[in-house]
Scaffold this active site. Structure first.
Site, PDB file in Angstrom:
ATOM      1  CG  ASP A 102      -2.671  -8.566  -5.393  1.00  0.00           C
ATOM      2  OD1 ASP A 102      -2.048  -9.409  -4.726  1.00  0.00           O
ATOM      3  OD2 ASP A 102      -3.232  -8.831  -6.472  1.00  0.00           O
ATOM      4  CE  LYS A 107      -1.055   2.347 -17.162  1.00  0.00           C
ATOM      5  NZ  LYS A 107      -1.950   1.189 -17.272  1.00  0.00           N
ATOM      6  CG  ASP A 138       2.039   0.772 -11.609  1.00  0.00           C
ATOM      7  OD1 ASP A 138       2.371   0.894 -12.794  1.00  0.00           O
ATOM      8  OD2 ASP A 138       1.075   0.080 -11.233  1.00  0.00           O
ATOM      9  N   PRO A 154       0.783  -1.245   0.000  1.00  0.00           N
ATOM     10  CG  PRO A 154       0.030  -0.958   2.183  1.00  0.00           C
ATOM     11  CD  PRO A 154       0.716  -1.943   1.290  1.00  0.00           C
ATOM     12  N   GLY A 156      -2.381   6.470   2.714  1.00  0.00           N
ATOM     13  CA  GLY A 156      -2.419   5.410   3.716  1.00  0.00           C
ATOM     14  C   GLY A 156      -1.101   4.672   3.863  1.00  0.00           C
ATOM     15  N   GLY A 206       1.818  -0.834  -7.102  1.00  0.00           N
ATOM     16  CA  GLY A 206       1.268  -0.580  -5.787  1.00  0.00           C
ATOM     17  C   GLY A 206       0.204  -1.620  -5.469  1.00  0.00           C
TER      18      GLY A 206
END
Length: 410
Positions: A248, A215, A193, A170, A359, A246
């Protein structure tokens, strides 16, 4: 004299363990992992050993040690609590030229059992001069370093091939899985990512090629087709490619598309699941997504398009009727429309809502509201993506936890 360290291949070979207490309980599993045929001689055994015996993995002779028990053994472990018995066992083994480990006296022992560990195909054995606690501490440090890539894992002849789809968790770099960190340390190319744990990228070796596959919402973006092409082209060059995501890879991560593209190109793929933010972020904010007597179900919804958008496939009326927790991802910029839709379709306007930004990171912050007020609260607080929206009575459970904690602070 320093001991001569040797890896014994015990598969199919008889090993005698005399004693059925805690020392024997610690040593038998490693011997079983090595394929040894184990005989325990002891008047009693621990429950853990009894379970192995009942399962047929170990032979138990329920009696005291007697001369002749060492016959046919390749290795003997003297693990009784009686020094005289251990001395007799060692003497018999010595006379028959069988290696014997004494648990009670390292100086009188012909061999030492090392503190051992295994990471993939790498075995670690540490003796530390016969000091078991020191050996175990060093073993743990080496195993940990191999697992997280601190010790260079790229210099080996059996490096992984193809592509690994790795879930980075996360956001907190400490929440990536051990396997994910191992593969990241072995990568030649990392395609990362925007939401992948960025701190991990600073630990990559200088010769690792880093491809930014961010993105950015309403900003620059690398198309999924281009990402697929990059994975395939680098892998075809013989490079090991890690696609670091990030959360799963298969929870709104388009990992399935990348898997299919690689499979069609004949590229082998390893998938490493990650801790999804849909569960981890509520937990980091003190909110359980399920709670006995409150919610026995939760729904994870991607809200990349508004509820009334023609491309939306979400059953919003069904979610509104459900009493379960709703975890909404990519929802902050459409929170007003979401709240209106849920209220219109039957959810109470007073349903508690929590919105958590960043988070698991040091910058994490959260706001709580009701379904009827959450849109205004988000705007007032300046909450921006990435953020997770939690809708349901479990939010009150999190608030109760915080109240109890506050009351106990002196």
């Amino acid at each position: 004299m320093s001991p001569y360290l040797l890896g014994l291949r015990l598969s199919g070979r008889r090993v005698l363990v005399v004693g059925g207490g805690r020392v024997a309980q610690r040593r038998v599993p490693a011997l079983l992992d090595a394929g040894a045929e184990i005989t325990i001689v002891s008047t009693s055994v621990t429950p853990a050993l009894d379970d192995l015996i009942a399962g047929g993995r170990v032979t138990w002779e329920a009696r005291p040690y007697q001369v002749g028990d060492c016959d046919g053994a390749w290795l003997v472990q003297a693990c009784t609590s009686d020094k005289a018995v251990n001395t007799a066992i060692a003497a018999e083994a010595e006379a028959k030229r069988i290696w014997c480990v004494r648990a009670d006296d390292k100086d009188a022992s012909a061999a030492w059992t090392p503190a051992s560990g295994k990471v993939d195909e790498i075995g670690i054995a540490v003796t530390a001069g016969g000091d078991p606690r020191r050996a175990a501490g060093i073993r743990d440090a080496v195993v940990s370093a191999l697992r997280d890539g601190t010790v260079d894992a790229r210099r080996n002849r059996t490096k992984p091939v193809g592509v690994a789809l790795v879930g980075g968790g996360p956001g907190d770099p400490g929440l990536i899985t051990v396997r994910g960190r191992q593969l990241l340390a072995q990568a030649d190319v990392v395609v990362a990512d925007r939401l992948a744990p960025r701190a991990l990228l600073d630990e990559l070796a200088p010769d690792v090629e880093l491809v930014d596959a961010a993105k950015v919402p309403y900003g620059r973006s690398l198309s999924q087709e281009k990402i697929n092409e990059l994975l395939i082209s680098h892998a075809r060059q013989g490079k090991f490619v890690v696609r670091l995501k990030g959360g799963d890879p298969y929870v709104f991560g388009r990992g399935g598309e990348e898997m299919l593209a690689c499979a069609r190109a004949g590229i082998p793929v390893t998938v490493v699941p990650g801790i999804t933010s849909a569960v981890a972020v509520p937990a980091s904010a003190g909110v359980p997504v399920t709670h006995r007597g409150v919610s026995q179900e939760f729904h994870v919804i991607s809200v990349h398009v508004a509820p009334d958008h023609p491309q939306s496939t979400v059953d919003w009326p069904g979610l509104a009727r459900s009493a379960g927790t709703l975890v909404l991802m990519m929802a902050v910029e459409r929170i007003g429309a979401i709240a209106e839709t849920l209220i219109r379709d039957g959810r109470s306007p007073e349903t508690p809502v929590m919105v958590v930004q960043d988070g698991t990171l040091p910058t994490q912050r959260a706001v709580t509201a009701s379904l009827s007020t959450v849109a205004d609260r988000v705007v007032a607080a300046g909450i921006r993506p990435p953020a997770i929206v939690i809708v349901g009575d479990v939010v009150r459970v999190g608030q109760e936890v915080e109240m109890v904690r506050a009351e106990r602070v002196p």
